[in-house]
Write a protein that holds these residues in place. Structure first.
Motif, PDB file in Angstrom:
ATOM      1  N   ALA A  28      33.149 -65.264  54.580  1.00 41.69           N
ATOM      2  CA  ALA A  28      34.227 -63.866  55.276  1.00 41.69           C
ATOM      3  C   ALA A  28      35.150 -63.011  54.267  1.00 41.69           C
ATOM      4  O   ALA A  28      34.555 -61.586  54.748  1.00 41.69           O
ATOM      5  N   ASP A  29      35.211 -62.931  53.269  1.00 41.91           N
ATOM      6  CA  ASP A  29      36.047 -62.056  52.828  1.00 41.91           C
ATOM      7  C   ASP A  29      35.251 -61.865  51.815  1.00 41.91           C
ATOM      8  O   ASP A  29      35.757 -60.252  51.279  1.00 41.91           O
ATOM      9  N   ALA A  30      33.639 -62.235  50.842  1.00 43.65           N
ATOM     10  CA  ALA A  30      32.934 -61.667  50.259  1.00 43.65           C
ATOM     11  C   ALA A  30      32.074 -60.664  51.255  1.00 43.65           C
ATOM     12  O   ALA A  30      31.412 -59.318  50.997  1.00 43.65           O
ATOM     13  N   LEU A  31      31.580 -60.885  52.322  1.00 41.31           N
ATOM     14  CA  LEU A  31      31.443 -59.956  53.735  1.00 41.31           C
ATOM     15  C   LEU A  31      32.189 -59.002  54.064  1.00 41.31           C
ATOM     16  O   LEU A  31      31.735 -57.773  54.402  1.00 41.31           O
ATOM     17  N   GLY A  32      33.878 -58.859  54.104  1.00 41.79           N
ATOM     18  CA  GLY A  32      34.383 -57.682  53.636  1.00 41.79           C
ATOM     19  C   GLY A  32      34.408 -56.772  52.947  1.00 41.79           C
ATOM     20  O   GLY A  32      34.061 -55.750  53.115  1.00 41.79           O
ATOM     21  N   GLU A  33      34.378 -57.136  51.782  1.00 40.98           N
ATOM     22  CA  GLU A  33      33.733 -56.625  50.761  1.00 40.98           C
ATOM     23  C   GLU A  33      32.912 -56.478  50.465  1.00 40.98           C
ATOM     24  O   GLU A  33      33.310 -54.808  50.281  1.00 40.98           O
ATOM     25  N   ALA A  34      31.669 -56.572  50.863  1.00 41.92           N
ATOM     26  CA  ALA A  34      30.241 -55.970  51.072  1.00 41.92           C
ATOM     27  C   ALA A  34      30.302 -54.930  52.123  1.00 41.92           C
ATOM     28  O   ALA A  34      29.201 -53.692  51.904  1.00 41.92           O
ATOM     29  N   LEU A  35      30.929 -54.785  52.924  1.00 35.41           N
ATOM     30  CA  LEU A  35      30.945 -54.158  54.288  1.00 35.41           C
ATOM     31  C   LEU A  35      31.546 -52.924  53.912  1.00 35.41           C
ATOM     32  O   LEU A  35      32.210 -51.824  54.846  1.00 35.41           O
ATOM     33  N   GLY A  36      32.562 -52.867  53.184  1.00 37.51           N
ATOM     34  CA  GLY A  36      33.891 -51.799  52.583  1.00 37.51           C
ATOM     35  C   GLY A  36      35.290 -52.322  52.992  1.00 37.51           C
ATOM     36  O   GLY A  36      36.254 -50.810  53.946  1.00 37.51           O
ATOM     37  N   HIS A  37      35.480 -53.384  54.136  1.00 37.34           N
ATOM     38  CA  HIS A  37      36.699 -53.697  54.937  1.00 37.34           C
ATOM     39  C   HIS A  37      36.949 -54.853  54.028  1.00 37.34           C
ATOM     40  O   HIS A  37      36.692 -55.474  54.915  1.00 37.34           O
ATOM     41  N   PRO A  38      37.335 -54.957  52.771  1.00 37.77           N
ATOM     42  CA  PRO A  38      38.073 -55.905  52.548  1.00 37.77           C
ATOM     43  C   PRO A  38      38.920 -56.570  53.310  1.00 37.77           C
ATOM     44  O   PRO A  38      39.894 -56.464  53.724  1.00 37.77           O
ATOM     45  N   PRO A  39      39.868 -57.906  52.733  1.00 42.90           N
ATOM     46  CA  PRO A  39      40.509 -59.168  53.976  1.00 42.90           C
ATOM     47  C   PRO A  39      41.554 -59.028  53.425  1.00 42.90           C
ATOM     48  O   PRO A  39      42.079 -58.163  52.679  1.00 42.90           O
ATOM     49  N   GLN A  40      42.526 -58.056  55.093  1.00 44.62           N
ATOM     50  CA  GLN A  40      44.046 -57.841  54.512  1.00 44.62           C
ATOM     51  C   GLN A  40      44.778 -59.339  54.296  1.00 44.62           C
ATOM     52  O   GLN A  40      44.728 -59.776  55.609  1.00 44.62           O
ATOM     53  N   TYR A  41      46.111 -59.503  54.358  1.00 42.74           N
ATOM     54  CA  TYR A  41      47.138 -61.021  54.027  1.00 42.74           C
ATOM     55  C   TYR A  41      48.143 -60.794  54.192  1.00 42.74           C
ATOM     56  O   TYR A  41      48.536 -60.330  53.365  1.00 42.74           O
ATOM     57  N   VAL A  42      48.910 -61.149  54.507  1.00 40.65           N
ATOM     58  CA  VAL A  42      50.298 -61.540  55.706  1.00 40.65           C
ATOM     59  C   VAL A  42      51.062 -62.579  55.051  1.00 40.65           C
ATOM     60  O   VAL A  42      50.227 -63.396  56.109  1.00 40.65           O
ATOM     61  N   THR A  43      52.439 -62.065  55.259  1.00 43.92           N
ATOM     62  CA  THR A  43      53.123 -63.352  55.522  1.00 43.92           C
ATOM     63  C   THR A  43      54.352 -62.899  56.608  1.00 43.92           C
ATOM     64  O   THR A  43      54.770 -62.044  56.304  1.00 43.92           O
ATOM     65  N   SER A  44      53.999 -64.155  57.339  1.00 47.55           N
ATOM     66  CA  SER A  44      55.026 -63.885  58.312  1.00 47.55           C
ATOM     67  C   SER A  44      56.605 -64.659  57.890  1.00 47.55           C
ATOM     68  O   SER A  44      56.877 -64.932  57.157  1.00 47.55           O
ATOM     69  N   VAL A  45      57.482 -64.334  58.801  1.00 49.21           N
ATOM     70  CA  VAL A  45      59.017 -64.366  58.208  1.00 49.21           C
ATOM     71  C   VAL A  45      59.120 -65.473  58.512  1.00 49.21           C
ATOM     72  O   VAL A  45      60.062 -66.236  57.575  1.00 49.21           O
ATOM     73  N   SER A  46      58.358 -66.542  58.848  1.00 52.23           N
ATOM     74  CA  SER A  46      58.489 -67.719  58.514  1.00 52.23           C
ATOM     75  C   SER A  46      57.574 -68.429  57.196  1.00 52.23           C
ATOM     76  O   SER A  46      57.653 -69.629  57.095  1.00 52.23           O
ATOM     77  N   GLY A  47      56.936 -67.570  56.958  1.00 51.37           N
ATOM     78  CA  GLY A  47      56.513 -67.761  55.418  1.00 51.37           C
ATOM     79  C   GLY A  47      54.772 -68.059  55.726  1.00 51.37           C
ATOM     80  O   GLY A  47      54.884 -69.183  54.253  1.00 51.37           O
ATOM     81  N   PHE A  48      54.202 -68.140  56.538  1.00 55.04           N
ATOM     82  CA  PHE A  48      53.237 -69.011  57.004  1.00 55.04           C
ATOM     83  C   PHE A  48      51.969 -67.369  56.603  1.00 55.04           C
ATOM     84  O   PHE A  48      51.920 -66.530  57.085  1.00 55.04           O
ATOM     85  N   THR A  49      51.260 -67.680  55.242  1.00 50.76           N
ATOM     86  CA  THR A  49      50.329 -66.318  55.183  1.00 50.76           C
ATOM     87  C   THR A  49      49.402 -66.487  55.913  1.00 50.76           C
ATOM     88  O   THR A  49      47.971 -67.984  55.843  1.00 50.76           O
ATOM     89  N   SER A  50      48.015 -65.444  56.822  1.00 49.02           N
ATOM     90  CA  SER A  50      47.501 -65.523  57.219  1.00 49.02           C
ATOM     91  C   SER A  50      46.290 -64.125  57.056  1.00 49.02           C
ATOM     92  O   SER A  50      46.993 -63.320  56.999  1.00 49.02           O
ATOM     93  N   ARG A  51      45.184 -64.230  57.667  1.00 50.50           N
ATOM     94  CA  ARG A  51      44.008 -62.935  57.623  1.00 50.50           C
ATOM     95  C   ARG A  51      44.679 -62.201  59.190  1.00 50.50           C
ATOM     96  O   ARG A  51      44.972 -61.940  60.462  1.00 50.50           O
ATOM     97  N   TYR A  52      45.121 -60.971  58.415  1.00 47.54           N
ATOM     98  CA  TYR A  52      45.106 -60.231  59.319  1.00 47.54           C
ATOM     99  C   TYR A  52      43.767 -59.547  59.959  1.00 47.54           C
ATOM    100  O   TYR A  52      42.856 -58.995  59.272  1.00 47.54           O
TER     101      TYR A  52
END
Length: 281
Positions: A41-65
């Motif tokens: 998914a990361d590679a495909l997003g980069e190829a399509l000009g929409h790279p992944p954005q990762y965010v960290t919740s207030v409880s400390g869990f990092t996930s893909r937006y």
């Protein structure tokens, strides 16, 4: 009945895992696979000009937006990875069938209305996110496929009760499926030797963890391991006896995990099956 979560990390040796799953199928063991796609998914997003954005919740869990375009990229990535896994299993003689969580109401989820994330010292609210938390799985569908001799390979996109497609955490999806099936065990194949007390020092692997120790472990676990511990807690709360965090990089990763080379998380303290008599063997 076993549920295997095949991580999407590039380090995971998928070919070795598929070899073992094919051997299990020949032995008559039933299993269900849920797979990730992080690298794809990361590679495909980069190829399509929409790279992944990762965010960290207030409880400390990092996930893909997951905005709407990212959701569509995930659907494409899951489709490609799922097809290749099914084909690889078919080459090994396994009657595998590829499914998305949206097929037949396989995975149900509740969409998150907003994300509260950390941005430096500030807390921000993100809206427009198409991610959700699993709330159920269609065990009847899976049992029906298994009775037909088919082995499900699942891409964990889900539907909400309103019919929206949402991205769900693959580890928690695996826990929901294992709980619905009342599986014998849930095995996470990861890019690490197990849970590490002092990441990334692999000599600090934790071999055994009890359910009552999970909360404390989640405070010091790093990266994706926090998600896996959360999923393990949900699976054990639903009645599973054991969850394994296994080293997916090595040959025969499932066998290695079951003989104690990963991290075993149990619902109850581990005991010997029979007490040792004084003077016994």
């Amino acid at each position: 009945m076993w549920v295997i979560k095949l991580g999407g990390n590039a380090a995971v040796n998928a070919e070795a895992a598929l070899d073992e799953l094919a051997a299990w199928a020949r032995e008559g063991r039933r299993w269900v696979v849920i797979h990730g796609i992080s690298k794809e998914a990361d590679a495909l997003g980069e190829a399509l000009g929409h790279p992944p954005q990762y965010v960290t919740s207030v409880s400390g869990f990092t996930s893909r937006y997951t905005d709407e375009r990212t959701r569509d990229i995930l659907l494409m990535a899951y489709g490609r990875v799922n097809a290749h896994l099914v084909a690889a299993l078919r080459r090994r003689g396994v009657h595998a069938i590829g499914l998305r969580g949206i097929d037949g109401g396989l995975l149900q989820a509740r969409r998150k209305e907003a994300l509260r994330i950390r941005d430096g010292d500030r807390i921000r609210i993100l809206r427009g996110d198409y991610s959700g938390a699993p709330i159920g799985a269609n065990a009847e569908l899976l049992h029906g496929l298994l009775r037909l001799g088919l082995y499900p390979v699942i891409a964990p996109m889900s539907l909400t009760p309103e019919g929206e497609i949402v991205n769900v955490d693959g580890d928690r999806a695996a826990a929901a499926i294992a709980a619905a099936l009342q599986a014998e065990g849930l095995i996470f194949l990861t890019g690490a030797p197990g849970l590490l007390r002092a990441f990334p020092d692999e000599t600090t692997r934790v071999a055994e963890l009890r359910f009552e120790e999970l909360e404390e472990a989640m405070a010091w676990a790093q990266g994706r391991m926090r998600h896996k511990l959360l999923a393990a807690r949900e699976a054990l709360q639903s009645g599973l006896p054991c969850v394994w965090l296994a080293d997916g990089r090595r040959p025969a990763p499932l066998t290695a995990a079951l003989r104690g080379e990963g991290t075993r998380i149990t619902a109850m303290p581990l005991r010997l099956p029979f007490p040792m008599e004084a003077g016994g063997p």
